[in-house]
Design an enzyme around this catalytic site. Structure first.
Site, short mmCIF file in Angstrom:
data_model
loop_
_atom_site.label_atom_id
_atom_site.label_comp_id
_atom_site.label_asym_id
_atom_site.label_seq_id
_atom_site.Cartn_x
_atom_site.Cartn_y
_atom_site.Cartn_z
N LYS A 1 0.83 -1.20 0.00
CA LYS A 1 0.00 0.00 0.00
C LYS A 1 0.87 1.25 0.00
CE LYS A 1 -4.12 -1.85 2.09
NZ LYS A 1 -4.98 -1.92 3.24
N ARG A 2 1.99 1.16 0.70
CA ARG A 2 2.86 2.34 0.79
C ARG A 2 3.47 2.71 -0.56
NH1 ARG A 2 6.88 1.29 5.36
NH2 ARG A 2 8.04 2.92 4.29
#
Ligand code: GLU
Length: 488
Positions: free
Chosen positions: A248-249
């Site tokens: 997600k980062r």
């Protein structure tokens, strides 16, 4: 129709991300290329991890990207329904019973603590933990409330994977894994094999994370008397640097977020297909028909595929440019141009009362080559409403900074006179008038044209000046030149 049947078998445990949908696309392309069938099966047997609404979300993503299942839950239907695993429990129980009857499954009598003690012992003795070393001599009768384990037959395998090639494994990796849990649901390891067989799936296309379990799966296929399907294990998707799995980062997000940002499904499909596959040529922009024609598993790479969102943006621009104006218009506008549904991707002012469809279409024709995202259309507000003066555009411009405001006003007044005298208002006449102005003022285009461009748009960028002026119309252009002269 060919016998080729592929499937996408997501677990409804959250939003659909790029890795999942890429697997779906590959499976869909293989089916479409062969004239076969693409099946959607929802693997909802892990009730603890299930997230409400995920199945509907998965279907919405597939629908947006036009990866439409030929068979699947609900309205898709098909002769192997139901396509939700939670509705297929009788079938798993039947096969589980058959394995018990054949002496190939047994109830697990151990408590969690006992199991943990076995694990710790193995750790202490520095050997891998294998459940089969602890098979009970006389297992209890399975009543559906205990876990049921597969009784494996350890052996070596060499199997073929259409992406990974021939893969070997030894008997030491084979173990007695759980096939039915104590909550009455099957494990993934069991259910997918039953379903793939019952649904006559010929190609199991999925992520490489299942490679390590494949020898155990093969052992179970044999115990069930099933033939092996063709396996194809697709590479993981890595971050932009290519040094770790996309998280997600690094920008792994809900696929539908791309729809909201104004990505075209066609561009997204093109991008997804290129994550781990190429056709061996320099071609980068593929229509979906071209993808179906050229996609093949033997050109899917083994190693991780880099996720580069800038490439997606670039592809989106390329696909937007190839759209007909009519279809671009319908993508960016509210349905039936009904403004009560919002303004689509247009700035709100594009639906001011005096703005016609024809005018919006002209703006769109000019904007088309410059859009990377539909969202970029919001930058074209100056076509629809009086833009606010932004002094910084003048003062930050190195060339314009050299002129005093009197000199600027003088140029603007000259531009006003010369454009006002035009009888025909089109790109060509405007261009000629601007060129004459260059000669008569002795200015460079970088100064004169930038100045005019800025005061009629008050935007950092705009399409070519003559085209912009043509669409804005003579009256608006003269008015804006006037306003700018007075305000300076
Ligand atoms: N339900 C599994 C998952 O979502 C599917 C794996 C497979 O395609 O066999 O990871």
């Amino acid at each position: 129709m060919s016998d080729i049947r592929t499937r996408f078998a997501p677990s409804p445990t959250g939003y659909m991300h790029v890795g999942g949908i890429r697997t779906a696309l590959f499976a869909w392309l293989i089916a479409k290329k062969a004239g076969g069938t693409f099946v959607l099966r929802i693997e909802d047997t892990d009730k603890a991890r299930e997230v409400d609404g995920s199945a509907a979300h998965i279907i919405e993503c597939l629908t947006w990207l036009n990866i439409i299942p030929d068979e699947g839950p609900g309205a898709f239907g098909g002769e192997y329904a139901p396509y939700f695993q939670s509705e297929r429990l009788p079938s798993y129980k039947e096969w589980a019973q058959k394995l018990i009857d054949d002496g190939r499954a047994y109830a697990d009598p151990y408590s969690a603590d006992e199991l943990q003690a076995f694990r710790e012992l193995a750790q202490k003795e520095k050997r891998p933990f294998l459940f089969r070393h602890h098979r009970p001599e006389t297992p209890p009768v399975w009543d559906g409330t205990q876990a049921l384990r597969f009784k494996s037959e350890p052996k070596a395998y060499t199997w073929h994977d259409d992406v990974m090639g021939d893969l070997p494994s030894g008997p030491e990796v084979i173990d007695d894994f759980i096939i039915m849990k104590s909550d009455g649901y099957p494990t993934y390891n069991f259910a997918h094999i039953i379903d793939d067989s019952e649904m006559k799936i010929t190609h199991v296309i999925r992520g490489q994370e299942f490679l390590a379990s494949t020898p155990n799966f093969l052992n179970l296929y044999e115990a069930l008397g099933f033939t092996f399907p063709t396996f194809a294990s697709v590479p993981p998707i890595m971050n932009e640097q290519g040094n770790k799995k996309l998280s997600k980062r690094d920008g792994a997000k809900d696929i539908l977020a791309y729809r909201e940002e104004g990505y075209l499904p066609e561009a997204m499909r093109n991008f997804l297909a290129s994550l781990g596959w190429n056709d061996g040529t320099e071609q980068e922009v593929f229509s979906t028909e071209e993808l179906i024609g050229s996609f093949s598993l033997d050109r899917v790479q083994k190693s991780g595929a880099r996720f580069d969102e800038n490439r997606l943006l670039w592809l989106n621009g390329a696909h937007i440019r190839s759209l007909s104006l009519e279809s671009l218009y319908s993508y960016v506008s509210p349905v039936d141009d009904d403004v009560s549904r919002g303004t689509g991707f247009w700035p709100a002012s594009a639906y001011n009362e005096d703005i016609t469809v024809g005018y919006r279409t002209n703006v769109l024709a000019l904007a088309q080559d410059r859009l990377k995202l539909f969202d970029d259309l919001r930058q074209f507000g100056y076509f629809f409403a009086e833009p606010a003066r932004n002094e910084a555009l003048l003062t930050d411009n190195k060339q314009l900074r050299k002129l005093t405001s009197d000199e600027q006003n003088d140029l603007l007044a000259k531009a006003h006179t010369s454009l006002e005298s035009l009888e025909t208002w089109n790109t060509e006449s405007i261009q000629n008038s601007l060129n004459d102005l260059l000669t008569s003022t002795g200015q460079k285009p970088g100064i004169l044209f930038s100045l005019i461009r800025i005061v009629v748009t008050w935007a950092p960028f705009s399409p070519a000046l003559p085209e912009t002026l043509e669409i804005l119309g003579k009256e608006t252009v003269l008015r804006r030149l006037d306003i700018a002269t007075k305000a300076a």
